[in-house]
Design an enzyme around this catalytic site. Structure first.
Site, PDB file in Angstrom:
ATOM      1  N   CYS A   1     -60.709 -44.566   0.155  1.00 28.40           N
ATOM      2  CA  CYS A   1     -61.095 -43.348  -0.567  1.00 28.40           C
ATOM      3  C   CYS A   1     -60.736 -43.463  -2.050  1.00 28.40           C
ATOM      4  O   CYS A   1     -61.484 -43.012  -2.921  1.00 28.40           O
ATOM      5  CB  CYS A   1     -60.390 -42.118   0.017  1.00 28.40           C
ATOM      6  SG  CYS A   1     -60.845 -41.791   1.721  1.00 28.40           S
TER       7      CYS A   1
ATOM      8  N   CYS B   1     -71.607 -44.082   5.956  1.00 28.59           N
ATOM      9  CA  CYS B   1     -70.205 -44.497   6.016  1.00 28.59           C
ATOM     10  C   CYS B   1     -69.264 -43.294   6.031  1.00 28.59           C
ATOM     11  O   CYS B   1     -68.052 -43.448   6.177  1.00 28.59           O
ATOM     12  CB  CYS B   1     -69.860 -45.390   4.836  1.00 28.59           C
ATOM     13  SG  CYS B   1     -70.888 -46.848   4.734  1.00 28.59           S
TER      14      CYS B   1
END
Lengths: 132, 428
Positions: free
Chosen positions: A106, A37
């Site tokens: 994130c 990812c």
């Protein structure tokens, strides 16, 4: 992509990069994300017997936002109790670094990382308590 | 008045000196993205300029000297473009760029021949404009076969042979891939297509000026050409359409019937003059330029390999165009690498640099692991690149990779001998 000054500062001068001995009882380690990812975060905390996080270290594979998010959270958790650290929300990180919408994941990863580190510390220590 | 005059004071000497030093310190950005676009060669600009002003005529005006002058310039350019691919001038159609040329080739051929031959063959690593044209044709009921590629990025000729049927009208295979720079075996593909009486279209946006192209020798029936990839202007391109045996296309832009009815619209004379001049320069300088670029490319790759472990070249090393390097720097995510080297203009195959958050479909088609696709940089070397610039870029990239690897948990695990594939990652 235009990033905030705070984000760029954390990317260029990341705080608390490094590793601690994951086998030590006072250290909790969280490893989240996946290489496929494009983000992997390793976050470690060193906890005093009183349950206060006295040190935190990270290593991150990922984009600038992922590095900045992990750097920021290591700064925030130091000196906090486990409960306080576990209460940090990804939205606070996203807001502090002014993450663009596509980079919000994130900050979620950073929240997951600290939670994983706390739970690792707790499970290690409850196992140790049980052994005693 | 009085107030305004009072405000005009001499600049503070200290401040202006500071500003001067700031400019000195600002490093000049280094352009290493020649596959994205190229600067227009000053000789091209010079050739174009008169056609904006004093020679502004409409090349389709048949009744006065302004028109004739522009038409003459267009025909000179047509011959210059034809020459570089071994075609005759009458076979060149001007378009707005390679995207339009690819659309016209695929849709134009399929719509003309599609009733009897509704099958199109193309490749998974083609440029988006070819793939998207193919998708549109599929939606309209045409059949499309997408050939895969081998690990080195090249198609398997046996697979192509097997895919051709009696219903196949067109095979479209790009000559040089825009991301990884690999060169497909055009001559072999052309021979197969000719034998099976199937038209062969090739997108040569990245190939013109980089490899020798000859539409006769290679049996190419249609070829797309771009202006801005070959030091010409943006907004102009060409499509070669073979006359013998004749290839017919249905126009995608209709109107005044210009360009033998295949592409209506007033020709942009200055842009066409520029495209012609760019081809003319290449006709004279290509061999020398490509020898220099090949040397620079090999030098750059050798320097990376000297300094860094765990780097991988994506795409075939030999069957590769001179100005392209596509390298994966394992354990370092591409976007964070780009952030570190902001004075160097390169591209990344990383998902984080794309709007879709998907890593490069070209690298994935090669079988490059997703994690390595995230770590790739495309370094494009071209006409104005110097060895000094490459030295600076290699040093900056290597320093950034080393810094980011020190920060990377994957690098740490790899150094400890942990097999990253053995870990159960939580995909998110």
């Amino acid at each position: 992509m235009a990033y905030s000054e705070k984000l760029i500062d954390h990317y260029e001068n990341p705080r608390n990069v490094g590793s601690m001995d994951k086998n030590e009882l006072s250290v909790g380690t969280g490893l989240v994300g996946a290489p496929a990812c494009g983000d992997v975060m390793k976050l470690q905390i060193k906890v005093t017997p009183e349950g206060i996080i006295e040190d935190a270290k990270f290593k991150t594979f990922g984009c600038g936002s992922a590095i900045a998010s992990s750097s920021l959270i290591t700064e925030w958790v130091k000196g906090k109790s486990l409960d306080e650290a576990g209460a940090i929300k990804n939205s606070q990180i996203a807001e502090e670094l002014a993450l663009p919408p596509v980079k919000v994941h994130c900050s979620i990863l950073a929240e997951d990382a600290i939670k994983a580190a706390i739970s690792d510390y707790k499970s290690k220590n409850s196992a140790a308590d049980a052994a005693e | 008045m009085q107030r305004a005059r009072k405000r005009v004071t001499l600049p503070d000497k200290r401040v202006s000196e500071e500003a001067f030093n700031m400019n000195e310190l600002k490093a000049k950005p280094i352009y290493l993205d020649y596959q994205a676009t190229t600067p227009t060669d000053p000789r091209v600009v010079e050739a174009m300029l008169p056609y904006f002003t004093e020679k502004f005529g409409n090349p389709h005006s048949r009744n006065h000297s302004f028109g004739w002058e522009a038409e003459d310039a267009v025909e000179v350019a047509r011959a210059q473009v034809a020459k570089i691919i071994g075609a005759s001038a009458k076979e060149i159609i001007f378009t707005s760029g390679a995207t339009e040329s690819n659309n016209l080739a695929l849709k134009g051929v399929m719509k003309f021949y599609g009733k009897k031959k509704p099958h199109l063959i193309t490749v998974v690593t083609e440029h988006k404009c070819v793939l998207d044209s193919a998708r549109h044709l599929e939606q309209e009921g045409y059949k499309v076969t997408y050939l895969g590629v081998k690990e080195n990025g090249l198609i398997d000729l046996e697979e192509l042979k097997a895919a051709i049927t009696d219903e196949t009208a067109l095979v479209s295979v790009m000559a040089v891939n825009n991301e990884i720079g690999v060169i497909q075996p055009l001559k072999e593909i052309g021979a197969i297509c000719r034998e099976r009486k199937v038209f062969f279209h090739t997108d040569c946006a990245q190939a013109v000026g980089k490899i020798d192209l000859d539409v006769e020798d290679m049996n190419i029936d249609l070829m797309s050409i771009s202006g801005h990839k070959i030091y010409g202007p943006k907004g102009v391109g060409a499509l070669f359409v073979r006359r013998r045996p004749r290839v017919r296309v249905i126009a995608q832009i209709t109107g005044g019937g210009q360009e033998r009815g295949m592409r209506s619209g007033t020709l942009p004379t200055p842009l066409i003059v520029g495209l012609g001049k760019a081809c003319d320069i290449l006709s004279n300088e290509m061999a020398e330029e490509n020898a220099r670029l090949t040397e620079l490319r090999d030098y750059t790759l050798a320097r990376f390999r000297d300094r860094l472990a765990d780097i991988y070249l994506n795409g075939d090393e030999k069957e590769r165009v001179c100005g392209n390097l596509n390298v994966s720097f394992a354990y370092v995510e591409g976007e964070s690498l780009l952030m570190d080297i902001k004075n160097i203009a390169v591209s990344s195959g990383s998902a984080c640099t794309s709007a879709s958050l998907e890593p490069s479909y070209v690298l994935r088609a090669l079988g490059v692991d997703e994690e390595l696709a995230h770590t790739s940089l495309r370094i494009g070397i071209g006409r104005y690149t110097t060895k000094e610039e490459l030295d600076t870029a290699v040093d900056a990239i290597c320093t950034a990779v080393e810094r980011l690897r020190e920060m990377s948990p994957l690098w740490e695990m790899a150094q400890e001998g942990i097999d990253l594939k053995s870990i159960e990652w939580a995909e998110h």
